[in-house]
Design an enzyme around this catalytic site. Structure first.
Site, short mmCIF file in Angstrom:
data_model
loop_
_atom_site.label_atom_id
_atom_site.label_comp_id
_atom_site.label_asym_id
_atom_site.label_seq_id
_atom_site.Cartn_x
_atom_site.Cartn_y
_atom_site.Cartn_z
CB CYS A 132 -3.34 -7.87 -16.89
SG CYS A 132 -3.25 -9.64 -16.54
NE ARG A 159 6.00 -9.98 -7.81
CZ ARG A 159 5.47 -8.90 -8.35
NH1 ARG A 159 6.21 -8.09 -9.05
NH2 ARG A 159 4.20 -8.64 -8.20
NE ARG A 183 -4.95 -8.21 -8.86
CZ ARG A 183 -4.45 -7.05 -9.27
NH1 ARG A 183 -5.17 -5.94 -9.17
NH2 ARG A 183 -3.24 -7.00 -9.79
CG ASN A 211 2.88 -9.39 -11.43
OD1 ASN A 211 3.51 -8.71 -12.24
ND2 ASN A 211 1.96 -8.89 -10.66
CG HIS A 259 -2.15 -0.85 0.99
ND1 HIS A 259 -3.02 -1.20 1.99
CD2 HIS A 259 -2.64 -1.44 -0.13
CE1 HIS A 259 -3.99 -1.94 1.50
NE2 HIS A 259 -3.78 -2.11 0.23
NE ARG A 307 -7.10 -12.86 -11.25
CZ ARG A 307 -6.02 -12.42 -10.61
NH1 ARG A 307 -4.87 -12.36 -11.25
NH2 ARG A 307 -6.09 -12.03 -9.37
#
Length: 574
Positions: A508, A471, A301, A460, A194, A336
């Site tokens: 995306c 990651r 999402r 990602n 955030h 999605r």
């Protein structure tokens, strides 16, 4: 003598400011037993602290200026709602009553249990939502402990200052932004935290994950913060100051020029129209995306409907949520389907047994939906009903083979027949596409492209799975490399497979919204980018300044390099 430090740059810009350290860190939480007649009083004390925490957040929200991007207020709204979340309140009260322990210790147990679940999540974006739990519980704990964190006072004479902290909550960021803070440096966090998202939305340079920053940077010393490169220079000399002041002026001119692009189409110098789409989570985000110039939504999402609750959302609840977001989007919206895994027991209250050793490779996303068809059927029915309110596309996550895709399509068609028999309104044509985030799917893209209506590359996960690294794991995240030749060849293969089959291919993942990779992706043939709304204008400027035909020739030649460093040098020169 100057000190040079490096972290993760998450928000572009240059700041030259004095350090103000913000102390927080771990709270010293006592634990003690209650006598039977103290238990209900302790429950009352917990709810009193919870009410006070909500009042504080409402006060912060009331101070957000008019015209501020809506996603900033949405962070505070999320935390206010979480204050009442039963997974926090009920569990804490149960600890107080059943174990006869004080409210602070009970809330700590609740917090630690929830965080443990989030840390097991395979989706890197969702895993960072552990910060929400940390921030919400931390605010209540500080009230219970009478140890509320004090923000630094505004610097004297209007001198700019940079906050250096272990972490910064969304509420802290909003209040500090109103004090014209010049930059944020935190010891923890990642590019999806955030802190990172808010700093980008507010246009404040920020660096996260800079360990020991509070120890290495002295109070009031002058530092330079380069939010793009992730560099901090402490006690800079005059030569460094002059160089970075020039970069500051250049960045200010650049930002001013972006505003002029708001109403302009993303068309390259050689006439190629590039679609710039947005990744969103809330209906309010649709307005922000449109204001930024996004032509639609490339990723919505749906996981948030399932999280922090014990019962699965009903079809009606999902339909209302999807209909709201679809109605708010003027262009196409790609939704999605559920991308959660069997490791997320908190989300549905179902019993799954022990957590998998490696949830990223386990029963998740489309695999979970195919194994539990009723879970998938309810969501698909809600999505098809919502398609009556706009231009909806359904995207299937973590497809690894054609059989999965065809099985999911058959289940969607069965749900459509049910709705048609019931006389429910829905769109006649709802395209179904595959998310390409597993190397097997990228390699098999020519076969999948003969059946899917569209592709969307989720970089990602594609990068993580290709390079076999996590990651968000500090021990190996240095290996996360979007420019690794294997990654670039998989992306190019997917785009070319879609082009040959005549289906659109979007991206995306985070790579799509990173201006450092825009020319590269244009050169690979990508024409549909989906990103955080705050990145749209940055990417658009690069598009309108580019000759895509020349980029495609340059990138094709660069990818033939055998030497990794030569490849990186060529790509950097695009």
């Amino acid at each position: 003598m100057s000190l040079w430090l490096s972290g993760i740059g998450v928000s572009r810009g240059i700041a030259i400011a004095r350090v103000q350290r913000m102390h927080g860190g771990e709270l010293d939480i006592p634990e003690y037993r209650l006598s039977p007649n103290e238990i209900e009083g302790e429950v009352v004390r917990f709810f009193g602290a919870q009410r006070r925490a909500k009042e504080q957040l409402r006060e912060v929200r009331s101070r957000i200026p008019e015209g501020t991007p809506g996603d900033i207020a949405a962070f505070i709204d999320t935390h206010i709602l979480m204050m009442d979340d039963r997974s926090i309140t009920d569990a804490t009260v149960a600890h107080i009553r059943n174990e006869r322990i004080n409210a602070e210790a009970a809330l700590r147990r609740t917090r630690d249990a929830l965080i443990a679940v989030f840390e097991q999540m395979d989706d890197a974006y969702l895993r960072t939502r552990r910060d929400d739990v940390e921030h919400v519980c931390g605010r209540i704990l500080r009230i219970l402990l009478k140890s509320e964190r004090q923000l630094p006072a505004k610097a004297e004479h209007g001198e700019p200052y940079a906050i250096v902290a272990d972490d910064v909550t969304p509420a802290d960021i909003i209040l500090l932004a109103q004090q014209q803070v010049a930059a944020f440096i935190t010891e923890y966090g990642g590019p999806l935290s955030h802190t990172a998202i808010l700093a980008r939305s507010l246009g404040i340079p920020a660096i996260v994950g800079l360990r020991d920053a509070r120890r290495l940077l002295r109070e009031n010393e002058t530092i330079i913060v380069d939010g793009e490169a992730g560099h901090v220079i402490a006690d800079p000399d005059e030569q460094a100051l002059a160089f970075y002041r020039a970069k500051q002026r250049e960045h200010a001119r650049h930002r001013a020029g972006l505003v002029k692009l708001k109403g302009r189409a993303a068309i390259s110098r050689d006439g190629v129209h590039v679609r710039l789409l947005a990744n969103i989570e809330l209906p309010e985000d649709a307005r922000i995306a449109e204001e930024a110039g996004a032509e639609g939504v490339g990723l919505y999402r749906t996981e948030f409907l399932y999280m922090n609750r014990k019962e699965l959302p009903s079809e009606e609840e999902q339909y209302e949520a999807y209909a709201r977001i679809v109605s708010a989007v003027s262009g196409t919206i790609t939704i999605r389907t559920l991308d959660l895994g069997a490791d997320k027991q908190v989300d549905s209250g179902r019993s799954h047994g022990p957590l998998p050793t490696n949830p990223a490779l386990g029963l998740r996303a489309i695999r979970l939906c195919l194994k539990e068809p009723e879970l998938f059927r309810v969501q698909v029915r809600a999505l098809l009903r919502a398609s009556a309110h706009g231009r909806v596309q359904i995207m299937l996550p973590m497809i690894s083979n054609l059989q999965e895709y065809r099985q999911a399509c058959a289940m969607i068609e069965a749900a459509r027949e049910e709705l048609r028999a019931e006389g429910r309104p829905m769109a006649e044509d709802v395209p179904i596409g595959a998310m390409i985030e597993v190397p097997a799917a990228a390699i098999a893209a020519p076969m999948l492209a003969r059946h899917a209506r569209f592709f969307s590359i989720g970089t990602n996960d594609l990068i993580q799975y290709t390079l076999a690294i996590d990651r968000v794991d500090d021990e190996v995240n240095y290996l996360y490399d979007p420019l690794h030749p294997a990654v670039l060849h998989l992306i190019r293969h997917t785009i070319e497979s879609g082009r040959r089959a005549g289906i659109p291919v979007a991206m995306c993942g985070e790579m799509a919204g990173d201006p450092r990779f825009t020319r590269l992706l244009l050169g690979l043939g990508l024409t549909d980018f989906s990103m955080h709304p705050a990145s749209v204008l940055e990417v658009k400027q690069i598009v309108v300044e580019s000759d895509i035909g020349r980029l495609r020739a340059a990138v094709s030649a660069a990818l033939d390099c055998l030497d990794p460093q030569e490849l990186r040098d060529r790509l950097a020169a695009l």
